[in-house]
Motif scaffolding. Sequence first.
Motif, PDB file in Angstrom:
ATOM      1  N   GLY A  67     -22.548  -4.877  33.440  1.00  0.00           N
ATOM      2  CA  GLY A  67     -22.052  -3.925  34.430  1.00  0.00           C
ATOM      3  C   GLY A  67     -22.454  -2.492  34.216  1.00  0.00           C
ATOM      4  N   GLY A  68     -23.174  -2.222  33.134  1.00  0.00           N
ATOM      5  CA  GLY A  68     -23.539  -0.834  32.881  1.00  0.00           C
ATOM      6  C   GLY A  68     -24.755  -0.382  33.651  1.00  0.00           C
ATOM      7  N   GLY A  69     -25.579  -1.333  34.092  1.00  0.00           N
ATOM      8  CA  GLY A  69     -26.770  -0.995  34.860  1.00  0.00           C
ATOM      9  C   GLY A  69     -27.801  -0.244  34.036  1.00  0.00           C
ATOM     10  N   ALA A  70     -28.711   0.434  34.748  1.00  0.00           N
ATOM     11  CA  ALA A  70     -29.815   1.137  34.100  1.00  0.00           C
ATOM     12  C   ALA A  70     -29.323   2.257  33.192  1.00  0.00           C
ATOM     13  CB  ALA A  70     -30.758   1.694  35.160  1.00  0.00           C
ATOM     14  N   GLN A  71     -28.194   2.886  33.555  1.00  0.00           N
ATOM     15  CA  GLN A  71     -27.673   3.983  32.739  1.00  0.00           C
ATOM     16  C   GLN A  71     -27.246   3.491  31.358  1.00  0.00           C
ATOM     17  OE1 GLN A  71     -24.485   6.121  34.606  1.00  0.00           O
ATOM     18  NE2 GLN A  71     -24.378   7.681  33.002  1.00  0.00           N
ATOM     19  N   ALA A  72     -26.622   2.320  31.302  1.00  0.00           N
ATOM     20  CA  ALA A  72     -26.202   1.763  30.015  1.00  0.00           C
ATOM     21  C   ALA A  72     -27.408   1.386  29.170  1.00  0.00           C
ATOM     22  CB  ALA A  72     -25.310   0.543  30.241  1.00  0.00           C
ATOM     23  N   ALA A  73     -28.445   0.858  29.813  1.00  0.00           N
ATOM     24  CA  ALA A  73     -29.651   0.488  29.078  1.00  0.00           C
ATOM     25  C   ALA A  73     -30.325   1.718  28.480  1.00  0.00           C
ATOM     26  CB  ALA A  73     -30.619  -0.250  30.002  1.00  0.00           C
ATOM     27  N   ALA A  74     -30.409   2.808  29.271  1.00  0.00           N
ATOM     28  CA  ALA A  74     -31.016   4.039  28.771  1.00  0.00           C
ATOM     29  C   ALA A  74     -30.200   4.611  27.611  1.00  0.00           C
ATOM     30  CB  ALA A  74     -31.124   5.068  29.892  1.00  0.00           C
ATOM     31  N   LEU A 124     -30.888  -6.323  28.418  1.00  0.00           N
ATOM     32  CA  LEU A 124     -30.484  -7.236  29.493  1.00  0.00           C
ATOM     33  C   LEU A 124     -28.975  -7.452  29.492  1.00  0.00           C
ATOM     34  CD1 LEU A 124     -33.363  -9.867  29.187  1.00  0.00           C
ATOM     35  CD2 LEU A 124     -33.012  -8.245  31.056  1.00  0.00           C
ATOM     36  N   ARG A 125     -28.420  -7.552  28.297  1.00  0.00           N
ATOM     37  CA  ARG A 125     -26.973  -7.732  28.189  1.00  0.00           C
ATOM     38  C   ARG A 125     -26.228  -6.502  28.692  1.00  0.00           C
ATOM     39  NH1 ARG A 125     -23.851  -8.675  22.402  1.00  0.00           N
ATOM     40  NH2 ARG A 125     -21.803  -7.945  23.087  1.00  0.00           N
ATOM     41  N   ALA A 126     -26.730  -5.306  28.344  1.00  0.00           N
ATOM     42  CA  ALA A 126     -26.083  -4.068  28.785  1.00  0.00           C
ATOM     43  C   ALA A 126     -26.056  -3.982  30.314  1.00  0.00           C
ATOM     44  CB  ALA A 126     -26.815  -2.858  28.198  1.00  0.00           C
ATOM     45  N   ARG A 162     -40.130   8.188  33.764  1.00  0.00           N
ATOM     46  CA  ARG A 162     -39.593   9.112  34.785  1.00  0.00           C
ATOM     47  C   ARG A 162     -39.136   8.350  36.016  1.00  0.00           C
ATOM     48  NH1 ARG A 162     -43.839  14.260  34.719  1.00  0.00           N
ATOM     49  NH2 ARG A 162     -42.983  15.277  32.850  1.00  0.00           N
ATOM     50  N   GLN A 163     -39.935   7.364  36.440  1.00  0.00           N
ATOM     51  CA  GLN A 163     -39.549   6.604  37.633  1.00  0.00           C
ATOM     52  C   GLN A 163     -38.293   5.789  37.393  1.00  0.00           C
ATOM     53  OE1 GLN A 163     -42.465   4.475  39.873  1.00  0.00           O
ATOM     54  NE2 GLN A 163     -44.036   6.056  39.677  1.00  0.00           N
ATOM     55  N   ARG A 164     -38.052   5.411  36.151  1.00  0.00           N
ATOM     56  CA  ARG A 164     -36.809   4.702  35.832  1.00  0.00           C
ATOM     57  C   ARG A 164     -35.651   5.660  35.618  1.00  0.00           C
ATOM     58  NH1 ARG A 164     -35.364  -0.323  32.695  1.00  0.00           N
ATOM     59  NH2 ARG A 164     -33.792   0.015  34.231  1.00  0.00           N
ATOM     60  N   GLY A 180     -42.044   2.267  20.413  1.00  0.00           N
ATOM     61  CA  GLY A 180     -41.462   0.930  20.515  1.00  0.00           C
ATOM     62  C   GLY A 180     -40.125   0.922  21.222  1.00  0.00           C
ATOM     63  N   ALA A 181     -39.305   1.961  20.984  1.00  0.00           N
ATOM     64  CA  ALA A 181     -37.988   2.013  21.612  1.00  0.00           C
ATOM     65  C   ALA A 181     -38.086   2.194  23.121  1.00  0.00           C
ATOM     66  CB  ALA A 181     -37.164   3.142  20.990  1.00  0.00           C
ATOM     67  N   VAL A 182     -38.959   3.103  23.574  1.00  0.00           N
ATOM     68  CA  VAL A 182     -39.032   3.349  25.020  1.00  0.00           C
ATOM     69  C   VAL A 182     -39.793   2.239  25.744  1.00  0.00           C
ATOM     70  CG1 VAL A 182     -38.780   5.833  24.756  1.00  0.00           C
ATOM     71  CG2 VAL A 182     -41.051   4.846  24.746  1.00  0.00           C
ATOM     72  N   VAL A 183     -40.706   1.568  25.048  1.00  0.00           N
ATOM     73  CA  VAL A 183     -41.396   0.430  25.665  1.00  0.00           C
ATOM     74  C   VAL A 183     -40.394  -0.659  26.044  1.00  0.00           C
ATOM     75  CG1 VAL A 183     -42.859  -1.554  25.091  1.00  0.00           C
ATOM     76  CG2 VAL A 183     -43.710   0.742  24.745  1.00  0.00           C
ATOM     77  N   ALA A 184     -39.388  -0.866  25.204  1.00  0.00           N
ATOM     78  CA  ALA A 184     -38.403  -1.913  25.478  1.00  0.00           C
ATOM     79  C   ALA A 184     -37.715  -1.706  26.816  1.00  0.00           C
ATOM     80  CB  ALA A 184     -37.365  -1.967  24.355  1.00  0.00           C
ATOM     81  N   LEU A 185     -37.487  -0.448  27.173  1.00  0.00           N
ATOM     82  CA  LEU A 185     -36.807  -0.152  28.435  1.00  0.00           C
ATOM     83  C   LEU A 185     -37.618  -0.652  29.625  1.00  0.00           C
ATOM     84  CD1 LEU A 185     -34.197   1.316  29.311  1.00  0.00           C
ATOM     85  CD2 LEU A 185     -35.573   3.361  29.636  1.00  0.00           C
ATOM     86  N   LEU A 186     -38.939  -0.536  29.549  1.00  0.00           N
ATOM     87  CA  LEU A 186     -39.795  -1.004  30.635  1.00  0.00           C
ATOM     88  C   LEU A 186     -39.999  -2.517  30.583  1.00  0.00           C
ATOM     89  CD1 LEU A 186     -42.496   1.826  30.520  1.00  0.00           C
ATOM     90  CD2 LEU A 186     -40.554   1.641  32.068  1.00  0.00           C
ATOM     91  N   VAL A 187     -40.232  -3.047  29.384  1.00  0.00           N
ATOM     92  CA  VAL A 187     -40.523  -4.476  29.264  1.00  0.00           C
ATOM     93  C   VAL A 187     -39.310  -5.322  29.624  1.00  0.00           C
ATOM     94  CG1 VAL A 187     -41.167  -6.301  27.623  1.00  0.00           C
ATOM     95  CG2 VAL A 187     -42.326  -4.096  27.561  1.00  0.00           C
TER      96      VAL A 187
END
Length: 446
Positions: free
Chosen positions: A85-92, A79-81, A219-221, A155-162
């Motif tokens: 200002g980094g958006g979804a790319q920074a989170a990934a 959420l902080r990322a 994939r959708q993200r 666990g790591a990839v679940v965080a991206l969706l949750v």
Amino acid sequence: TPLRQWPTMELGVGEAATVWMGAFLASAVLGIVRQVLLNARFGLGPEAAAYYAAFRLPETVAVLIAGGTLTNALIPMLLRAEREGGGAQAAARLVNLTLTALLAMVAPLCALAAIAAPAFVARVLAPGFDPATQALTVALTRIMLLEVLLVIAEGAVVALLVSRNMLLLPALAVALRNLTLIGGLLVAFAVPQVGIYGPTVGAILDAVIMLAVLVPGLRQRGYAPRLAWAPRDPLLLATARLLWPSTVSGLTNYASGIIDTAFASLSGVVAALGALVNAWLLIGLPIRLLGIAIGQALLPEAAALGLRGEQGALRRVLTRALLLACGLAVLAAAALILLGRPLIALLFERGAFDAAAGDLTYRLLAIYACGLPAYVATEIATRALLARHDARTAMLTNLGQLAMRAALCATLIGPLGPAAIPTAFALSSAAEALTLLAVLHLRAAR
């Protein structure tokens, strides 16, 4: 919402809590089916004891990931990322950095664990087992270490969706847990020579399926997993500051499982370990429905409120969650104490699992049930502290709980036998929950 976009639907807190509860309920139903088959095929004998002992590590990791240890540490940082200002790319990118660093550390540890398994089983995990059962435990432990790496990746990839309240696929992955393990048990029934190796291999395939379920949402993200190494990245370091105390707590929980296994093997009752596992299976359902499900549903909202500085709203949300969950936990504990024995007879007493095994399981279940409100309060209080970027308090209380639990087991195992293990857990968990709630109260007052 178009049908093809359902994997990434964003849910509110109430919807999320309902989805998590449904997932944990479905998982519990499959878990009961698994346990019925395990009991009928192997009873509480040596093969079952070896399986339960070997299963401690991957089961602990899986429960922690399902309960959110890794996910919960990543969510505030994701959420902080995005907020900065980094958006979804920074989170990934943060997910890839975290996953790369974790696998680089954990893979060598799993290799060392496989090498050290014989000494560890004989001296620490199950010193009371006979040599043949210890050898089987070592073989099963080495196979199950493969599951640890898969569950960490999940666990790591679940965080991206949750982190975006996209919970449907992660919840579906939780709901399907035990599916291939049940398949392995059915193979063990059909081909007796397979024995306990059937459910062991099935447990690994479970982790593979859970990862595969997440793929459409990722994939959708637009997320593509790849190795990324930047150990000095500021967001990665901030994630590590939240993750390492949670990791220590996870290791503490594994150490607690070792304590239970060791004292069960030393109790002089061969069926003790299997009875503990069966009793904990029944206690685990209300913990997941009331503690983990509600806590997981609240965490993204609580973390967002904390980032926005809305402390009053955060206190109200957490107070309502604690009152609701703990009140329901009291009712669930009473129901388990009153109805536990016929429930055990209905679910488990068939095949190699006889009435004596049912009696022992119920005695342990009734003691565990006395601590149910404390277990639930701990799950929610831990997530409330994580929403405030505090993982150290939960780590310290968890270490204190472990020390108290070990001391109580050592003191009570003589007079109480196997009952010493749930007694020690209930008492030490009550102390842990009271400490966490006191810390939350003091911080809210400030």
